[in-house]
Design a protein around this motif. Structure first.
Motif, PDB file in Angstrom:
ATOM      1  N   ASN A 128       0.818  -1.213   0.000  1.00 58.14           N
ATOM      2  CA  ASN A 128       0.000   0.000   0.000  1.00 58.14           C
ATOM      3  C   ASN A 128       0.852   1.263   0.000  1.00 58.14           C
ATOM      4  O   ASN A 128       0.499   2.273  -0.622  1.00 58.14           O
ATOM      5  CB  ASN A 128      -0.934   0.008   1.212  1.00 58.14           C
ATOM      6  CG  ASN A 128      -2.057  -1.001   1.084  1.00 58.14           C
ATOM      7  OD1 ASN A 128      -2.260  -1.581   0.017  1.00 58.14           O
ATOM      8  ND2 ASN A 128      -2.777  -1.237   2.162  1.00 58.14           N
TER       9      ASN A 128
ATOM     10  N   SER B  34       1.900   2.000  -3.490  1.00 54.87           N
ATOM     11  CA  SER B  34       0.807   2.631  -4.242  1.00 54.87           C
ATOM     12  C   SER B  34       0.632   4.081  -3.812  1.00 54.87           C
ATOM     13  O   SER B  34       0.407   4.970  -4.643  1.00 54.87           O
ATOM     14  CB  SER B  34      -0.502   1.862  -4.012  1.00 54.87           C
ATOM     15  OG  SER B  34      -0.402   0.534  -4.483  1.00 54.87           O
TER      16      SER B  34
ATOM     17  N   ASP C  32      -9.438   5.309  -3.757  1.00 51.67           N
ATOM     18  CA  ASP C  32      -8.511   4.242  -3.363  1.00 51.67           C
ATOM     19  C   ASP C  32      -7.651   4.653  -2.171  1.00 51.67           C
ATOM     20  O   ASP C  32      -7.244   3.799  -1.380  1.00 51.67           O
ATOM     21  CB  ASP C  32      -7.622   3.853  -4.542  1.00 51.67           C
ATOM     22  CG  ASP C  32      -7.009   2.467  -4.361  1.00 51.67           C
ATOM     23  OD1 ASP C  32      -7.731   1.568  -3.897  1.00 51.67           O
ATOM     24  OD2 ASP C  32      -5.820   2.283  -4.674  1.00 51.67           O
TER      25      ASP C  32
ATOM     26  N   ASP D 214      -9.342   3.621   0.957  1.00 51.13           N
ATOM     27  CA  ASP D 214      -9.259   2.172   1.146  1.00 51.13           C
ATOM     28  C   ASP D 214      -7.850   1.746   1.585  1.00 51.13           C
ATOM     29  O   ASP D 214      -7.693   0.892   2.468  1.00 51.13           O
ATOM     30  CB  ASP D 214      -9.626   1.447  -0.149  1.00 51.13           C
ATOM     31  CG  ASP D 214     -11.091   1.636  -0.534  1.00 51.13           C
ATOM     32  OD1 ASP D 214     -11.882   1.974   0.363  1.00 51.13           O
ATOM     33  OD2 ASP D 214     -11.414   1.462  -1.718  1.00 51.13           O
TER      34      ASP D 214
END
Length: 281
Positions: free
Chosen positions: A53, A56, A95, A98
């Protein structure tokens, strides 16, 4: 001379008590050592997706900074809107929430595992203190989760319990032994039920599995030191013996009922308050 005899007996008693404490701690650490690979996996899994994560997030931040930097150099709002569409701003915005929620959940899982290991391995004094038995059970479940989740569904059938006078880390050790034994007794995937209830001035704790059960000829020996039916390397043969001694030390009782092919239930009775005695630890 009688005074000397008493002194020697007291010294012997103190040495035996010290040896017993060391044996308890050694068995606890040996059990944790056997669970170490599973605990490492439990920690590695959330750390893995948090790391992913973050990668990202690094990409998203680069895109967002490209948009914000363009505010000073863009010729028109249309240029900014073009960049916004190009980086898929709406997707990033969704996103990001999340990613953060998932990462927070992963870090919280690691925190719980580490806290459980710390609580479980803690060497406390021998004083009886008021403690929440359910909290101790949850701590132990966090430690042995990897040992159980591939073997059985864990069913909590908890009643309303008062805080009980106990040495909680030692009771956690008993619960861990029972849970791991239950998991080892299950072939395939089964069910482990943990029940608690209050019975007047006693608290009842049961750990029941639907595993292969214990052979009748072994039932009378399972609390003997070093007796085990597990293969070499799977157990010390001290778990149930030490568990029995811990429950006796708490002025409680441990019973077992087992039917081969159907399962086993260990039943522990503990006093809510320890009897007042002059030599109580």
């Amino acid at each position: 001379m009688p005074h000397t005899d008493m002194s020697e007996r007291e010294q012997l008693s103190a040495r035996l008590e010290q040896a017993n404490r060391q044996l308890l701690q050694s068995e606890k650490m040996a059990a944790i050592g056997q669970l170490a690979a599973g605990v490492a996996h439990e920690i590695n899994n959330p750390v893995g997706y948090v790391y992913s994560n973050l990668q990202s997030l690094e990409t998203y931040l680069g895109d967002l900074f490209r948009l914000t930097d363009a505010i000073d150099s863009a010729d028109s709002v249309a240029d900014l809107q073009s960049i916004k569409r190009n980086i898929d701003y709406d997707f990033i915005r969704t996103d990001l929430g999340d990613l953060l929620a998932e990462s927070r959940e992963g870090i919280e899982r690691v925190r719980k595992i580490i806290a459980a290991m710390k609580d479980f391995s803690y060497v406390e004094d021998e004083a009886f203190k008021l403690a929440n038995l359910h909290q101790g059970i949850e701590t132990t479940l966090n430690v042995v989760n990897n040992e159980l989740k591939y073997k059985a569904e864990v069913v909590r059938d908890f009643g309303d319990l008062p805080d009980i006078e106990c040495i909680l880390s030692q009771l956690n050790q008993v619960v861990m032994n029972l849970l791991v034994n239950a998991a080892h007794a299950i072939e395939g995937f089964g069910r482990i039920t943990i029940r608690t209830r209050q019975d007047n001035d006693q608290v009842i704790l049961e750990v029941e599995d639907n595993g292969k059960g214990i052979a009748e000829e072994h039932l009378t020996r399972i609390f003997e030191p070093f007796f085990t039916t597990k293969p070499v390397g799977k157990g010390t043969g001290l778990g149930l013996s030490l568990s029995f001694n811990i429950i006796e030390k708490h002025n409680g009782r441990m019973d077992v009922h087992s039917t081969p092919g159907q399962g086993t239930c260990f039943r522990i009775s503990l006093p809510v308050r320890q009897p007042a005695t002059e030599d109580k630890p």
